[in-house]
Design an enzyme around this catalytic site. Structure first.
Site, PDB file in Angstrom:
ATOM      1  N   ASP A  54       0.878  -1.172   0.000  1.00  0.00           N
ATOM      2  CA  ASP A  54       0.000   0.000   0.000  1.00  0.00           C
ATOM      3  C   ASP A  54       0.911   1.216   0.000  1.00  0.00           C
ATOM      4  O   ASP A  54       1.650   1.453   0.959  1.00  0.00           O
ATOM      5  CB  ASP A  54      -0.889  -0.016   1.242  1.00  0.00           C
ATOM      6  CG  ASP A  54      -1.821   1.189   1.333  1.00  0.00           C
ATOM      7  OD1 ASP A  54      -1.637   2.154   0.565  1.00  0.00           O
ATOM      8  OD2 ASP A  54      -2.721   1.171   2.191  1.00  0.00           O
ATOM      9  N   ASN A  81       3.173   3.071 -10.523  1.00  0.00           N
ATOM     10  CA  ASN A  81       1.962   3.108 -11.328  1.00  0.00           C
ATOM     11  C   ASN A  81       0.704   3.429 -10.522  1.00  0.00           C
ATOM     12  O   ASN A  81      -0.256   3.969 -11.071  1.00  0.00           O
ATOM     13  CB  ASN A  81       1.787   1.756 -12.043  1.00  0.00           C
ATOM     14  CG  ASN A  81       0.408   1.585 -12.618  1.00  0.00           C
ATOM     15  OD1 ASN A  81       0.042   2.211 -13.613  1.00  0.00           O
ATOM     16  ND2 ASN A  81      -0.395   0.729 -11.974  1.00  0.00           N
ATOM     17  N   SER A 132       2.948   9.235 -15.234  1.00  0.00           N
ATOM     18  CA  SER A 132       2.334  10.555 -15.171  1.00  0.00           C
ATOM     19  C   SER A 132       1.037  10.472 -15.965  1.00  0.00           C
ATOM     20  O   SER A 132       0.216   9.578 -15.746  1.00  0.00           O
ATOM     21  CB  SER A 132       3.290  11.612 -15.736  1.00  0.00           C
ATOM     22  OG  SER A 132       2.680  12.882 -15.765  1.00  0.00           O
ATOM     23  N   TYR A 146      -6.260  16.217  -9.637  1.00  0.00           N
ATOM     24  CA  TYR A 146      -5.551  15.165 -10.371  1.00  0.00           C
ATOM     25  C   TYR A 146      -4.444  15.778 -11.214  1.00  0.00           C
ATOM     26  O   TYR A 146      -3.300  15.312 -11.193  1.00  0.00           O
ATOM     27  CB  TYR A 146      -6.522  14.387 -11.245  1.00  0.00           C
ATOM     28  CG  TYR A 146      -5.843  13.372 -12.150  1.00  0.00           C
ATOM     29  CD1 TYR A 146      -5.324  12.188 -11.626  1.00  0.00           C
ATOM     30  CD2 TYR A 146      -5.703  13.598 -13.514  1.00  0.00           C
ATOM     31  CE1 TYR A 146      -4.692  11.260 -12.446  1.00  0.00           C
ATOM     32  CE2 TYR A 146      -5.076  12.680 -14.335  1.00  0.00           C
ATOM     33  CZ  TYR A 146      -4.578  11.505 -13.793  1.00  0.00           C
ATOM     34  OH  TYR A 146      -3.941  10.596 -14.605  1.00  0.00           O
ATOM     35  N   LYS A 150      -0.259  15.214 -11.094  1.00  0.00           N
ATOM     36  CA  LYS A 150       0.545  14.781 -12.236  1.00  0.00           C
ATOM     37  C   LYS A 150       1.579  15.830 -12.645  1.00  0.00           C
ATOM     38  O   LYS A 150       2.675  15.495 -13.080  1.00  0.00           O
ATOM     39  CB  LYS A 150      -0.358  14.404 -13.411  1.00  0.00           C
ATOM     40  CG  LYS A 150      -1.204  13.157 -13.144  1.00  0.00           C
ATOM     41  CD  LYS A 150      -0.336  11.977 -12.720  1.00  0.00           C
ATOM     42  CE  LYS A 150      -1.144  10.713 -12.484  1.00  0.00           C
ATOM     43  NZ  LYS A 150      -0.315   9.564 -12.055  1.00  0.00           N
TER      44      LYS A 150
END
Length: 276
Positions: A54, A81, A132, A146, A150
């Site tokens: 985790d 990822n 990314s 979000y 990124k």
């Protein structure tokens, strides 16, 4: 000796496709996920080992690192990822929702990287690949946090490439476009409010446009897996790898036309239609 890659968030989508692709290409794969007890397919593949990890729990990261280091003499690549998107207007996104998204997409990625870096320094070689998004280079409405995560991953990885070059370690970015995974389901969270309704027409307009676009706007996760494999094996110092035709087109459009032209185009595409 077969090369070894460690993958976070390997239970579904890009992570799963990448685990299978690398295994098919004769790599050893350490596929990590939050709930390995629910995994059945990857467990059956000879050169894939599954581990609990985790990214928001340092103890979990440490235990996974110890197990993987024990099972594999050398680790050649790490693929960060694990991630998800919080969808909705910024104003109604709660501080808890935003912090959790950053905990997974940014701080979790950093914590995993920090944990594996001593191994790479000891080996005097290694590769860190961070997922990314085209959302790290361009923006869309209603996913402000979000995009923020990124953009952070982009800057973090580019600086890592500077810092680690002299140590024999490379850092690379993978920038997928819209991918046909469960990202719109399990991997996408929604911020909503019954009190603040001013944004509802905007949200409804956006949702209608997304549904009208249909499945043709999405690439398969195997497309990203192929790009990740290229990044891991091309032997170059290239930092950024774009995956998906939509990502190539939109990133290119912003680079060629400039920021202001891109923003103007997005406003024209996604503006609320006046029904008055």
């Amino acid at each position: 000796m077969k090369k070894t890659i460690v993958i976070t968030g390997a239970s579904t989508g890009i992570g799963r496709a990448t685990a299978l692709y690398f295994a098919e290409n004769d790599w050893q794969v350490a596929a990590t996920m939050r709930s390995p007890d629910k995994e059945t397919e990857l467990q059956k593949i000879e050169n894939i080992n599954v581990y609990q990890l985790d990214v928001t729990n340092q103890t979990s990261i440490d235990k996974a690192y110890e197990s993987i280091s024990s099972d594999f003499e050398k680790i050649d690549a790490l693929l960060n990822n694990a991630g998800y998107a919080l969808y909705g207007p910024f104003e109604i996104s709660t501080p808890e929702q935003i912090r959790k998204e950053f905990d997974v997409n940014v701080f979790g990625l950093m914590d995993v990287t920090r944990t594996f870096l001593p191994k790479f320094r000891e080996q005097k070689e290694g590769l860190i690949m961070n997922i990314s998004s085209m959302g790290g280079k361009i923006t869309f409405p209603l996913i402000s946090t979000y995009h923020s995560t990124k953009f952070a991953v982009e800057g973090f990885t580019e600086v890592l490439a500077y810092e680690l070059e002299g140590l024999g370690i490379k850092a690379k970015l993978i920038e997928p476009g819209n991918i046909a995974t469960d990202f719109g389901g399990r991997s996408m969270k929604f911020a909503a409010s019954d009190v603040v309704t001013d944004y509802n027409p905007y949200v409804e307009n956006m949702m209608a446009m997304m549904q009208a676009a249909g499945p043709d706007m999405y690439s398969q996760p195997e497309v990203v897996a192929e790009v990740i494999f290229k990044a891991a094996t091309d032997g170059t110092d290239q930092i950024r790898y774009i995956a998906g035709e939509d990502a190539k087109q939109l990133i290119s459009m912003r680079q060629e036309n400039g920021d202001e032209a891109y923003v103007k185009h997005m406003k024209s595409q996604y503006a609320i239609k006046d029904n008055g």
